[in-house]
Design an enzyme around this catalytic site. Structure first.
Site, mmCIF file in Angstrom:
data_model
loop_
_atom_site.group_PDB
_atom_site.id
_atom_site.type_symbol
_atom_site.label_atom_id
_atom_site.label_comp_id
_atom_site.label_asym_id
_atom_site.label_seq_id
_atom_site.Cartn_x
_atom_site.Cartn_y
_atom_site.Cartn_z
ATOM 1 N N VAL A 1 0.810 -1.226 0.000
ATOM 2 C CA VAL A 1 0.000 0.000 0.000
ATOM 3 C C VAL A 1 0.843 1.276 0.000
ATOM 4 C CG1 VAL A 1 -2.067 -1.037 1.023
ATOM 5 C CG2 VAL A 1 -0.326 -0.039 2.525
ATOM 6 N N TYR B 1 6.213 5.756 14.439
ATOM 7 C CA TYR B 1 4.879 5.132 14.497
ATOM 8 C C TYR B 1 3.840 6.143 15.007
ATOM 9 C CZ TYR B 1 1.432 1.497 15.719
ATOM 10 O OH TYR B 1 0.296 0.719 15.817
HETATM 11 P P1 NDP Z 1 0.154 -7.424 12.297
HETATM 12 O O1 NDP Z 1 1.624 -7.148 12.331
HETATM 13 O O2 NDP Z 1 -0.375 -8.662 12.920
HETATM 14 O O3 NDP Z 1 -0.378 -7.321 10.802
HETATM 15 C C1 NDP Z 1 -0.028 -6.239 9.990
HETATM 16 C C2 NDP Z 1 -0.758 -6.351 8.687
HETATM 17 O O4 NDP Z 1 -0.358 -5.265 7.840
HETATM 18 C C3 NDP Z 1 -0.435 -7.641 7.955
HETATM 19 O O5 NDP Z 1 -1.625 -8.203 7.448
HETATM 20 C C4 NDP Z 1 0.483 -7.192 6.824
HETATM 21 O O6 NDP Z 1 0.357 -7.932 5.645
HETATM 22 C C5 NDP Z 1 -0.028 -5.788 6.566
HETATM 23 N N1 NDP Z 1 0.989 -4.961 5.918
HETATM 24 C C6 NDP Z 1 2.193 -4.574 6.419
HETATM 25 N N2 NDP Z 1 2.863 -3.839 5.521
HETATM 26 C C7 NDP Z 1 2.063 -3.744 4.423
HETATM 27 C C8 NDP Z 1 2.189 -3.114 3.153
HETATM 28 N N3 NDP Z 1 3.269 -2.414 2.827
HETATM 29 N N4 NDP Z 1 1.166 -3.239 2.265
HETATM 30 C C9 NDP Z 1 0.058 -3.956 2.576
HETATM 31 N N5 NDP Z 1 -0.115 -4.576 3.760
HETATM 32 C C10 NDP Z 1 0.860 -4.473 4.679
HETATM 33 O O7 NDP Z 1 -0.511 -6.132 12.960
HETATM 34 P P2 NDP Z 1 -1.839 -5.923 13.793
HETATM 35 O O8 NDP Z 1 -2.915 -6.794 13.303
HETATM 36 O O9 NDP Z 1 -1.496 -5.909 15.217
HETATM 37 O O10 NDP Z 1 -2.139 -4.397 13.412
HETATM 38 C C11 NDP Z 1 -3.076 -3.999 12.441
HETATM 39 C C12 NDP Z 1 -3.182 -2.486 12.504
HETATM 40 O O11 NDP Z 1 -3.569 -2.085 13.819
HETATM 41 C C13 NDP Z 1 -1.857 -1.773 12.220
HETATM 42 O O12 NDP Z 1 -2.120 -0.601 11.494
HETATM 43 C C14 NDP Z 1 -1.338 -1.425 13.607
HETATM 44 O O13 NDP Z 1 -0.490 -0.315 13.597
HETATM 45 C C15 NDP Z 1 -2.645 -1.134 14.324
HETATM 46 N N6 NDP Z 1 -2.563 -1.239 15.768
HETATM 47 C C16 NDP Z 1 -2.216 -2.426 16.378
HETATM 48 C C17 NDP Z 1 -2.137 -2.502 17.759
HETATM 49 C C18 NDP Z 1 -1.762 -3.752 18.483
HETATM 50 O O14 NDP Z 1 -1.614 -3.688 19.706
HETATM 51 N N7 NDP Z 1 -1.623 -4.882 17.822
HETATM 52 C C19 NDP Z 1 -2.380 -1.313 18.577
HETATM 53 C C20 NDP Z 1 -2.735 -0.138 17.840
HETATM 54 C C21 NDP Z 1 -2.827 -0.114 16.486
HETATM 55 P P3 NDP Z 1 0.963 -9.436 5.476
HETATM 56 O O15 NDP Z 1 0.097 -10.306 6.321
HETATM 57 O O16 NDP Z 1 0.842 -9.723 4.037
HETATM 58 O O17 NDP Z 1 2.373 -9.357 5.965
#
Ligand code: NDP
Length: 247
Positions: free
Chosen positions: A64, A155
């Site tokens: 993205v 971040y």
């Molecule tokens: P994960 O690390 O478990 O998953 C991250 C997701 O983002 C994956 O599905 C990954 O894809 C995708 N991703 C990463 N880089 C790209 C890219 N360049 N293009 C497309 N997709 C991408 O994270 P979480 O589920 O924990 O987090 C999801 C969201 O929630 C994030 O934005 C995070 O910042 C936010 N968040 C999370 C918190 C937490 O405590 N976990 C707290 C606050 C916010 P792929 O599977 O293909 O690698």
């Protein structure tokens, strides 16, 4: 079912919070396009799981942070599904370091995926939503974007940017039947947080008024509300999903 005949694009939809969101929307009738960037087999596994809900599901490889790739994927989803109704900007990464040790690459990578990636997806769906006079945009910020955090300047800046971007887009599109909102999760148990040491995890848990770590489903419930017609008059809002942590 709240999302029958609706199509949702969920970035980072193959695992963690994104997968929970995709599942929740599919369970309530939405067709789902998940964007992934990592392992194709993970994407396929997620697709298989989501197909159990009986709606149309496709997965697309898309970084993205790449403006052109995001444009192409949005065009392809519109072609494959006949349109998009819901955009969930969930993809996110971390590169945690004190600013003292943070180099330009660490800063640019996080801003590139989290903030520019959210901009890219909004930019390429914007006209489509305007024309159909309908759209739900929900972007994943973080409580860190509200309160900041030592070791997460990149971040925090990206997540604060998402809030400002969301409010601006909400103002631009409110008269067109399109809402733009954000969720700000606290500490949620996923791959992103599993890398933290037990000591850090315990310390964080102790600070959460709800006394438990959040689940991806806790976030998905709120995102589903914001994507639904129940939230038609809610726009430019940021909802914390943090068990009271950033109160
Ligand atoms: P994960 O690390 O478990 O998953 C991250 C997701 O983002 C994956 O599905 C990954 O894809 C995708 N991703 C990463 N880089 C790209 C890219 N360049 N293009 C497309 N997709 C991408 O994270 P979480 O589920 O924990 O987090 C999801 C969201 O929630 C994030 O934005 C995070 O910042 C936010 N968040 C999370 C918190 C937490 O405590 N976990 C707290 C606050 C916010 P792929 O599977 O293909 O690698």
């Amino acid at each position: 079912m709240r999302f029958e005949n609706k199509t949702a694009v969920v970035t980072g939809g193959s695992r963690g919070i994104g997968f929970a969101i995709a599942s929740r929307l599919a369970k309530e009738g939405a067709n789902i396009a998940i964007l992934y960037v990592g392992d194709e087999s993970e994407g396929l596994k997620a697709k298989e799981e989501l197909l159990k809900f009986g709606t149309k599901v496709e997965q697309y490889f898309c970084d993205v942070s790449n403006f052109e790739a995001s444009k192409q994927v949005v065009e392809k989803v519109i072609e494959d599904f006949g349109g998009i109704d819901i955009l969930v900007n969930n993809a996110g990464i971390t590169r945690d370091k004190l600013v003292l040790n943070m180099d330009e690459k660490d800063f640019d990578a996080v801003i590139g995926v989290n903030l520019k990636g959210t901009f890219n997806m909004i930019k390429h769906t914007y006209k489509h939503f305007m024309k159909k006079r309908y759209g739900r945009i929900v972007s994943t910020s973080s409580i860190i974007g509200i309160i900041g955090n030592a070791g997460q300047a990149n971040y925090a800046a990206s997540k604060a940017g998402i809030i400002a971007l969301t409010k601006s887009v909400a103002k631009e599109l409110a008269g067109r039947g399109v809402t733009a909102n954000a969720v700000a999760p606290g500490y949620i148990g996923t791959d992103m947080t599993n890398v933290l040491s037990d000591k850090v995890k315990d310390a964080m848990k102790a600070q959460i008024p709800a006394k438990r770590i959040g689940t991806p489903e806790d976030v998905a419930d709120v995102v589903a509300f914001l994507c639904s017609d129940d939230a038609a008059y809610v726009t430019g809002e940021v909802i914390r999903v943090d068990g009271g942590l950033a109160m």
